[in-house]
Design an enzyme around this catalytic site. Structure first.
Site, short mmCIF file in Angstrom:
data_model
loop_
_atom_site.label_atom_id
_atom_site.label_comp_id
_atom_site.label_asym_id
_atom_site.label_seq_id
_atom_site.Cartn_x
_atom_site.Cartn_y
_atom_site.Cartn_z
N HIS A 52 28.54 -7.18 24.24
CA HIS A 52 28.86 -8.33 23.40
C HIS A 52 28.49 -9.63 24.12
CE1 HIS A 52 32.53 -7.80 25.89
NE2 HIS A 52 32.50 -9.13 25.92
N ALA A 53 28.58 -10.72 23.37
CA ALA A 53 28.44 -12.07 23.92
C ALA A 53 29.64 -12.86 23.40
CB ALA A 53 27.13 -12.71 23.47
#
Length: 135
Positions: A52-53
């Protein structure tokens, strides 16, 4: 927009005497105020975490024990970074995709975060991450 060049190793001050080492994280050690601390442990070596970011969260990832690799990605370039020293942290700014893998036996991964947990703040689909960088 942040790039791979924004990701960097931060050295954590340490003190040593005959009793061992003491590493100290104070307000001037990292580039943001800490709002949340969490850690990963007992991760099977064939598993990965992350994927994820963050829209608004900055992070520092530290290998408190053992080792693991962090793959960071700015949408154009990827870089693999081995973490295996408890007096070094990997600074990851906002809008950088991260994956953590190749955990050694007994590895403990500590994360210092600049925000409280908010599921809406995560970008969990890589295609959406890349699209946001273009738009």
């Amino acid at each position: 927009m942040n790039t791979i060049q924004s990701v960097k190793i931060i050295n954590i001050p340490k003190v040593h005497d005959e009793r061992g080492y003491l590493a100290v994280i104070e307000k001037d050690t990292i580039p943001f105020p800490i709002k949340r601390v969490y850690y990963l442990y007992d991760v099977p070596n064939d598993s990965f975490r992350g994927g994820h970011a963050h829209k608004n969260q900055e992070s520092i990832i530290i290998a408190l024990s053992g080792s693991f690799e962090v793959i960071v990605d700015d949408g154009k370039r990827k870089q693999r970074i081995m973490l295996n020293k408890p007096n070094q942290g990997l600074y990851i700014p906002i809008q950088i995709w991260r994956e953590i893998e190749n955990f050694s036996s007994g590895a403990v991964c500590l994360v210092l975060a600049s925000t409280n947990y908010d599921e809406n703040e995560y970008i969990r689909e890589y295609s959406k991450f890349c699209n946001q960088l273009l738009g």
